[in-house]
Design a protein around this motif. Structure first.
Motif, PDB file in Angstrom:
ATOM      1  N   GLN A  55       0.829  -1.211   0.000  1.00  0.00           N
ATOM      2  CA  GLN A  55       0.000   0.000   0.000  1.00  0.00           C
ATOM      3  C   GLN A  55       0.862   1.259   0.000  1.00  0.00           C
ATOM      4  N   ASN A  56       1.993   1.233   0.700  1.00  0.00           N
ATOM      5  CA  ASN A  56       2.916   2.368   0.655  1.00  0.00           C
ATOM      6  C   ASN A  56       3.383   2.616  -0.768  1.00  0.00           C
ATOM      7  N   TYR A  57       3.684   1.549  -1.482  1.00  0.00           N
ATOM      8  CA  TYR A  57       4.110   1.673  -2.874  1.00  0.00           C
ATOM      9  C   TYR A  57       2.978   2.221  -3.739  1.00  0.00           C
ATOM     10  N   LEU A  58       1.785   1.676  -3.579  1.00  0.00           N
ATOM     11  CA  LEU A  58       0.642   2.118  -4.391  1.00  0.00           C
ATOM     12  C   LEU A  58       0.256   3.565  -4.087  1.00  0.00           C
ATOM     13  N   ASN A  59       0.469   4.022  -2.862  1.00  0.00           N
ATOM     14  CA  ASN A  59       0.160   5.407  -2.526  1.00  0.00           C
ATOM     15  C   ASN A  59       1.067   6.389  -3.255  1.00  0.00           C
ATOM     16  N   VAL A  60       2.288   5.987  -3.527  1.00  0.00           N
ATOM     17  CA  VAL A  60       3.235   6.870  -4.221  1.00  0.00           C
ATOM     18  C   VAL A  60       3.045   6.787  -5.732  1.00  0.00           C
ATOM     19  N   ILE A  61       2.844   5.591  -6.237  1.00  0.00           N
ATOM     20  CA  ILE A  61       2.721   5.383  -7.680  1.00  0.00           C
ATOM     21  C   ILE A  61       1.237   5.365  -8.031  1.00  0.00           C
ATOM     22  N   LYS A  62       0.714   6.519  -8.373  1.00  0.00           N
ATOM     23  CA  LYS A  62      -0.731   6.662  -8.599  1.00  0.00           C
ATOM     24  C   LYS A  62      -1.197   5.989  -9.888  1.00  0.00           C
ATOM     25  N   GLN A  63      -0.328   5.877 -10.898  1.00  0.00           N
ATOM     26  CA  GLN A  63      -0.740   5.307 -12.176  1.00  0.00           C
ATOM     27  C   GLN A  63      -0.835   3.785 -12.141  1.00  0.00           C
ATOM     28  N   VAL A  64      -0.317   3.177 -11.102  1.00  0.00           N
ATOM     29  CA  VAL A  64      -0.343   1.722 -10.964  1.00  0.00           C
ATOM     30  C   VAL A  64      -1.482   1.361 -10.026  1.00  0.00           C
ATOM     31  N   ASP A  65      -2.343   0.470 -10.479  1.00  0.00           N
ATOM     32  CA  ASP A  65      -3.432   0.038  -9.612  1.00  0.00           C
ATOM     33  C   ASP A  65      -3.108  -1.337  -9.029  1.00  0.00           C
ATOM     34  N   TYR A  66      -3.983  -1.796  -8.187  1.00  0.00           N
ATOM     35  CA  TYR A  66      -3.794  -3.047  -7.458  1.00  0.00           C
ATOM     36  C   TYR A  66      -3.617  -4.227  -8.417  1.00  0.00           C
ATOM     37  N   GLU A  67      -4.465  -4.307  -9.433  1.00  0.00           N
ATOM     38  CA  GLU A  67      -4.410  -5.435 -10.362  1.00  0.00           C
ATOM     39  C   GLU A  67      -3.093  -5.469 -11.140  1.00  0.00           C
ATOM     40  N   MET A  68      -2.620  -4.297 -11.572  1.00  0.00           N
ATOM     41  CA  MET A  68      -1.346  -4.239 -12.291  1.00  0.00           C
ATOM     42  C   MET A  68      -0.212  -4.729 -11.403  1.00  0.00           C
ATOM     43  N   LEU A  69      -0.232  -4.308 -10.145  1.00  0.00           N
ATOM     44  CA  LEU A  69       0.812  -4.715  -9.218  1.00  0.00           C
ATOM     45  C   LEU A  69       0.766  -6.213  -8.951  1.00  0.00           C
ATOM     46  N   ILE A  70      -0.414  -6.751  -8.740  1.00  0.00           N
ATOM     47  CA  ILE A  70      -0.561  -8.192  -8.504  1.00  0.00           C
ATOM     48  C   ILE A  70      -0.062  -8.981  -9.716  1.00  0.00           C
ATOM     49  N   ASN A  71      -0.420  -8.546 -10.913  1.00  0.00           N
ATOM     50  CA  ASN A  71       0.037  -9.245 -12.125  1.00  0.00           C
ATOM     51  C   ASN A  71       1.546  -9.204 -12.256  1.00  0.00           C
ATOM     52  N   GLU A  72       2.165  -8.077 -11.936  1.00  0.00           N
ATOM     53  CA  GLU A  72       3.622  -7.982 -12.012  1.00  0.00           C
ATOM     54  C   GLU A  72       4.284  -8.878 -10.969  1.00  0.00           C
ATOM     55  N   ILE A  73       3.720  -8.946  -9.777  1.00  0.00           N
ATOM     56  CA  ILE A  73       4.259  -9.828  -8.739  1.00  0.00           C
ATOM     57  C   ILE A  73       4.138 -11.284  -9.181  1.00  0.00           C
ATOM     58  N   ILE A  74       3.012 -11.643  -9.787  1.00  0.00           N
ATOM     59  CA  ILE A  74       2.816 -13.013 -10.272  1.00  0.00           C
ATOM     60  C   ILE A  74       3.865 -13.369 -11.310  1.00  0.00           C
ATOM     61  N   ILE A  75       4.146 -12.452 -12.231  1.00  0.00           N
ATOM     62  CA  ILE A  75       5.168 -12.705 -13.258  1.00  0.00           C
ATOM     63  C   ILE A  75       6.525 -12.930 -12.608  1.00  0.00           C
ATOM     64  N   GLU A  76       6.858 -12.095 -11.626  1.00  0.00           N
ATOM     65  CA  GLU A  76       8.135 -12.261 -10.934  1.00  0.00           C
ATOM     66  C   GLU A  76       8.197 -13.591 -10.189  1.00  0.00           C
ATOM     67  N   LEU A  77       7.100 -13.975  -9.553  1.00  0.00           N
ATOM     68  CA  LEU A  77       7.071 -15.249  -8.834  1.00  0.00           C
ATOM     69  C   LEU A  77       7.192 -16.429  -9.787  1.00  0.00           C
ATOM     70  N   LEU A  78       6.616 -16.316 -10.973  1.00  0.00           N
ATOM     71  CA  LEU A  78       6.731 -17.391 -11.965  1.00  0.00           C
ATOM     72  C   LEU A  78       8.180 -17.600 -12.394  1.00  0.00           C
ATOM     73  N   PHE A  79       8.943 -16.524 -12.454  1.00  0.00           N
ATOM     74  CA  PHE A  79      10.345 -16.631 -12.837  1.00  0.00           C
ATOM     75  C   PHE A  79      11.257 -16.913 -11.650  1.00  0.00           C
ATOM     76  N   GLY A  80      10.670 -17.039 -10.459  1.00  0.00           N
ATOM     77  CA  GLY A  80      11.452 -17.362  -9.275  1.00  0.00           C
ATOM     78  C   GLY A  80      12.184 -16.172  -8.678  1.00  0.00           C
ATOM     79  N   ASN A  81      11.795 -14.967  -9.070  1.00  0.00           N
ATOM     80  CA  ASN A  81      12.433 -13.762  -8.544  1.00  0.00           C
ATOM     81  C   ASN A  81      11.725 -13.309  -7.267  1.00  0.00           C
ATOM     82  N   ALA A  82      12.509 -12.800  -6.346  1.00  0.00           N
ATOM     83  CA  ALA A  82      11.945 -12.278  -5.104  1.00  0.00           C
ATOM     84  C   ALA A  82      11.479 -10.845  -5.321  1.00  0.00           C
ATOM     85  N   VAL A  83      10.362 -10.503  -4.715  1.00  0.00           N
ATOM     86  CA  VAL A  83       9.842  -9.138  -4.764  1.00  0.00           C
ATOM     87  C   VAL A  83       9.873  -8.607  -3.337  1.00  0.00           C
TER      88      VAL A  83
END
Length: 152
Positions: free
Chosen positions: A83-111
């Motif tokens: 939420q701290n991140y989303l409060n600063v980055i107004k153009q990114v919504d919850y769904e975009m962030l979740i999708n990006e985290i999922i992509i990183e998790l699929l590649f085995g990268n830590a977020v």
């Protein structure tokens, strides 16, 4: 030093809460999706991550294990960091962030939302452009506040 970080983090959090309250008053109503997200808390994040991984072909048990590894810390702390991140980055919504985290998790990268480098890389991928100095400074502040949220 910890006292300064704690005071800065508290002031940053209070400022964000005040700003969000003012925005809600201006917009008049909170949407049904925001109410659902707020009422379910961090379990929604966990469920959304698991659902996104299973939609991409990962087995339910494996998806659960991947999300458990990602959310090692307290769920509330993880949600506060996001939420701290989303409060600063107004153009990114919850769904975009979740999708990006999922992509990183699929590649085995830590977020890690406490890492400045991770926040910059995540923002660059979501924006697709170079970031200005003011935004980089805000990301540095988010990373320092998120570091202070970690349980030692």
């Amino acid at each position: 030093m910890r006292v300064k970080v704690f005071i800065f983090g508290t002031l940053f959090l209070i400022g964000n809460i005040t700003l969000n309250a003012q925005l809600l008053v201006r917009e008049g109503m909170v949407s049904v999706e925001e109410i659902a997200t707020l009422s379910h808390g961090s379990s929604t994040v966990r469920d959304d991550l698991e659902a996104g991984l299973t939609q991409r072909g990962i087995d339910n048990n494996v998806a659960h294990d991947i999300v458990e590894d990602f959310l090692k810390e307290n769920d509330v702390v993880a949600m506060l960091k996001m939420q701290n991140y989303l409060n600063v980055i107004k153009q990114v919504d919850y769904e975009m962030l979740i999708n990006e985290i999922i992509i990183e998790l699929l590649f085995g990268n830590a977020v890690d939302f406490s890492s400045y480098d991770t926040l910059v890389a995540l923002t660059q991928r979501l924006y697709g452009v170079h970031l200005d100095a003011a935004l980089l400074e805000q990301l540095m502040q988010v990373a320092s506040v998120n570091q202070s949220l970690e349980v030692t």
